[in-house]
Scaffold this active site. Structure first.
Site, PDB file in Angstrom:
ATOM      1  N   GLU A  37      12.451 -28.755  56.225  1.00 53.95           N
ATOM      2  CA  GLU A  37      12.934 -27.333  56.214  1.00 53.95           C
ATOM      3  C   GLU A  37      14.480 -27.568  56.020  1.00 53.95           C
ATOM      4  OE1 GLU A  37      11.252 -24.965  55.057  1.00 53.95           O
ATOM      5  OE2 GLU A  37       9.919 -25.059  56.714  1.00 53.95           O
ATOM      6  N   HIS A  38      15.043 -26.637  55.393  1.00 56.51           N
ATOM      7  CA  HIS A  38      16.534 -26.850  55.076  1.00 56.51           C
ATOM      8  C   HIS A  38      17.046 -28.187  54.851  1.00 56.51           C
ATOM      9  CE1 HIS A  38      17.530 -22.768  56.528  1.00 56.51           C
ATOM     10  NE2 HIS A  38      16.384 -22.853  57.447  1.00 56.51           N
ATOM     11  N   THR A  39      16.261 -28.828  54.034  1.00 53.14           N
ATOM     12  CA  THR A  39      16.620 -30.060  53.226  1.00 53.14           C
ATOM     13  C   THR A  39      16.791 -30.135  51.883  1.00 53.14           C
ATOM     14  OG1 THR A  39      14.101 -30.437  53.127  1.00 53.14           O
ATOM     15  CG2 THR A  39      15.402 -31.704  54.938  1.00 53.14           C
ATOM     16  N   GLY A 131       9.859 -10.927  53.102  1.00 50.22           N
ATOM     17  CA  GLY A 131      10.474 -11.318  54.524  1.00 50.22           C
ATOM     18  C   GLY A 131       9.661 -12.004  55.431  1.00 50.22           C
ATOM     19  N   GLY A 133       8.904 -15.439  55.068  1.00 50.84           N
ATOM     20  CA  GLY A 133       9.163 -16.812  55.041  1.00 50.84           C
ATOM     21  C   GLY A 133       8.223 -17.385  54.046  1.00 50.84           C
ATOM     22  N   SER A 136       8.240 -14.868  48.614  1.00 52.90           N
ATOM     23  CA  SER A 136       7.831 -13.743  47.828  1.00 52.90           C
ATOM     24  C   SER A 136       8.872 -13.488  46.507  1.00 52.90           C
ATOM     25  CB  SER A 136       7.801 -12.330  48.367  1.00 52.90           C
ATOM     26  OG  SER A 136       9.134 -12.164  49.090  1.00 52.90           O
ATOM     27  N   SER A 137      10.108 -13.822  46.905  1.00 53.51           N
ATOM     28  CA  SER A 137      10.946 -13.899  45.679  1.00 53.51           C
ATOM     29  C   SER A 137      10.743 -14.814  44.463  1.00 53.51           C
ATOM     30  CB  SER A 137      12.361 -13.919  46.122  1.00 53.51           C
ATOM     31  OG  SER A 137      12.627 -13.348  47.322  1.00 53.51           O
ATOM     32  N   GLU A 169      18.510 -17.059  41.186  1.00 56.78           N
ATOM     33  CA  GLU A 169      18.327 -16.673  42.834  1.00 56.78           C
ATOM     34  C   GLU A 169      19.833 -16.784  43.463  1.00 56.78           C
ATOM     35  OE1 GLU A 169      15.676 -18.633  45.326  1.00 56.78           O
ATOM     36  OE2 GLU A 169      15.623 -16.935  46.685  1.00 56.78           O
ATOM     37  N   ASP A 181      11.359 -23.391  46.570  1.00 51.74           N
ATOM     38  CA  ASP A 181      10.418 -22.307  46.473  1.00 51.74           C
ATOM     39  C   ASP A 181       9.888 -22.087  45.205  1.00 51.74           C
ATOM     40  OD1 ASP A 181      10.970 -21.992  49.099  1.00 51.74           O
ATOM     41  OD2 ASP A 181      12.002 -20.374  49.043  1.00 51.74           O
TER      42      ASP A 181
HETATM   43  C1  GLA Z   1      14.273 -20.643  52.231  1.00 54.36           C
HETATM   44  C2  GLA Z   1      15.076 -21.276  50.762  1.00 54.36           C
HETATM   45  C3  GLA Z   1      14.518 -22.580  50.052  1.00 54.36           C
HETATM   46  C4  GLA Z   1      14.859 -23.387  51.625  1.00 54.36           C
HETATM   47  C5  GLA Z   1      14.088 -22.942  52.895  1.00 54.36           C
HETATM   48  C6  GLA Z   1      14.435 -23.609  54.166  1.00 54.36           C
HETATM   49  O1  GLA Z   1      12.909 -20.561  51.750  1.00 54.36           O
HETATM   50  O2  GLA Z   1      14.623 -20.448  49.739  1.00 54.36           O
HETATM   51  O3  GLA Z   1      15.125 -23.098  49.120  1.00 54.36           O
HETATM   52  O4  GLA Z   1      16.066 -23.851  51.822  1.00 54.36           O
HETATM   53  O5  GLA Z   1      14.661 -21.590  53.080  1.00 54.36           O
HETATM   54  O6  GLA Z   1      13.774 -24.943  53.935  1.00 54.36           O
END
Ligand code: GLA
Length: 392
Positions: A37-39, A131, A133, A136-137, A169, A181
């Site tokens: 996550e957040h990588t 929303g 997580g 959906s987008s 995006e 995503d």
């Molecule tokens: C959102 C972003 C992704 C990713 C995650 C965190 O889903 O769309 O690109 O950064 O947060 O891992």
């Protein structure tokens, strides 16, 4: 209503709205990130899978440069349809738009640079909770991008579509997200995890047969909605960039786990030290999680998930009270591990549990939410599904 019945009604709705039938229907799923996550915007490693909840795009080509986009809502009867929003390919400029139209606009804008010369009539039916997580987008954007790529025979590869959706995006929706995503939505394979290196863009489908080990995945949607463009997501990205500048590296991916301590000692700001510590250890957790999946070691996998959550909570500071409550309650009531999934600031928790404990865990989470006065969470038992496809 079955999915097929719903698609049939949706096709009729399209025909009534645009006066012509769609040329095809494309389905793109949402995703759950197992770990990493957040990588992605730090050129790191991710390990997501696609879920059943998807977005459908019905598309008919046009001979002029007009694009008409409409959203179909099927949650209650009768099915309702928004009157179409129109824009013209010839006058479309790259600018931020605060509604869901950012995605069709962004995709059409970038596809027009790749040979999409005329417009289209598009209707979307989104069934990924917004929303939560669960992306959906990306599901919405990928369904449209895949469909237009096919209708106009543009020949873009799936990875090229991933990059295009990500640009749409970033620029049109104003969300500085990475490529995880759209990659999960477009590239995922049923019963597999998508192991993606966002730096080299190499990926591998890894069998994820947790069910044969008597384990189950539980997804707890806290129903606490996030909005990435308004949240601290962009701030986290800026902090990572600042840390890179201070460390003299192009991306945090360059820092290895072994070099973490010496790297942290070069940063004066304790906040930046925390952010870097999360990203570097999270990349390492993806590798450890892969080993655990490959060797069917689900006890270890569970503990890696929980360590990931603690890092997101304490070092990256993107968790919330409800996400923490769902994680803590899942673990106390028998889960092997649990973590928030997605960008955070609300959304969902993924837990890995012995099959025998799933109903106790679900009930305990519902009770703990009710005891705290929180709205009831929605609980699913997700399975890794197929990525985006053409349905008809
Ligand atoms: C959102 C972003 C992704 C990713 C995650 C965190 O889903 O769309 O690109 O950064 O947060 O891992």
């Amino acid at each position: 209503m079955t999915n097929i019945e719903q698609i049939k009604i949706t096709i009729d709705t399209f025909t009534n709205t645009f006066g012509i039938g769609p040329q095809g229907v494309w389905k793109a799923p949402g995703r759950i990130n197992l770990i990493g996550e957040h990588t992605d915007y730090n050129q790191g490693l991710v390990l997501p899978f696609a879920i059943e909840q998807s977005c459908y795009a019905l598309i008919a080509p046009r001979k002029d440069s007009l694009v008409r986009v409409s959203s179909i809502r099927s949650s209650h009867k009768p099915i309702t349809v928004e009157s179409p929003h129109n824009f013209d390919l010839e006058t479309l400029t790259a600018s931020t738009c605060r509604t869901w139209l950012a995605f069709p606009k962004g995709i059409c804008y970038f596809l027009s640079k790749k040979g999409m010369n005329t417009g289209a009539d598009i209707a979307v039916l989104g069934q990924v909770p917004i929303g939560s997580g669960l992306s959906s987008s990306a599901a919405l954007a990928c369904a449209i991008a895949l469909g237009l790529n096919e209708i106009y025979s543009l020949g873009l590869t799936k990875m090229e579509l991933v990059q295009l959706v990500s640009k749409a995006e970033n620029i049109f929706a104003g969300v500085p997200a990475g490529i995880m995503d759209p990659a999960a939505s477009l590239l995922a394979v049923k019963d597999h995890l998508l192991f993606l290196d966002t730096d080299s863009e190499c990926y591998e489908q890894v069998p994820f047969l947790y069910s044969s080990q008597d384990t189950q995945l539980i997804l707890i949607d806290t129903n606490d909605r996030h909005r990435l463009s308004e949240s601290g997501y962009a701030l986290r990205r800026q902090q990572c960039k600042l840390a890179c500048e201070q460390l003299g590296v192009k991306s945090l991916r360059e820092i290895t786990f072994d070099d973490l301590d010496s790297t942290l000692s070069k940063l004066d700001d304790p906040l930046l030290r925390k952010r870097v510590a999360h990203v570097v250890t999270e990349n390492q957790r993806v590798i450890s999680a892969l080993d655990a999946v490959r060797s069917n070691n689900y006890l270890t996998l569970g503990s890696i998930l929980t360590q990931g959550h603690m890092s997101l909570k304490n070092y990256y500071e993107v968790s919330t009270q409800r996400l923490d409550l769902a994680v803590d309650t899942a673990i106390q009531s028998g889960a092997l591990g649990a973590r928030m999934t997605g960008g955070g600031f609300g959304g969902s928790v993924l837990a890995l549990a012995p099959k025998s404990a799933t109903s106790t865990i679900s009930k305990s989470i519902e009770q703990s939410f009710s005891a705290q006065g929180f709205a009831a969470p929605t609980i699913y038992f997700p399975t890794p599904c197929q990525g985006a496809i053409r349905l008809s």
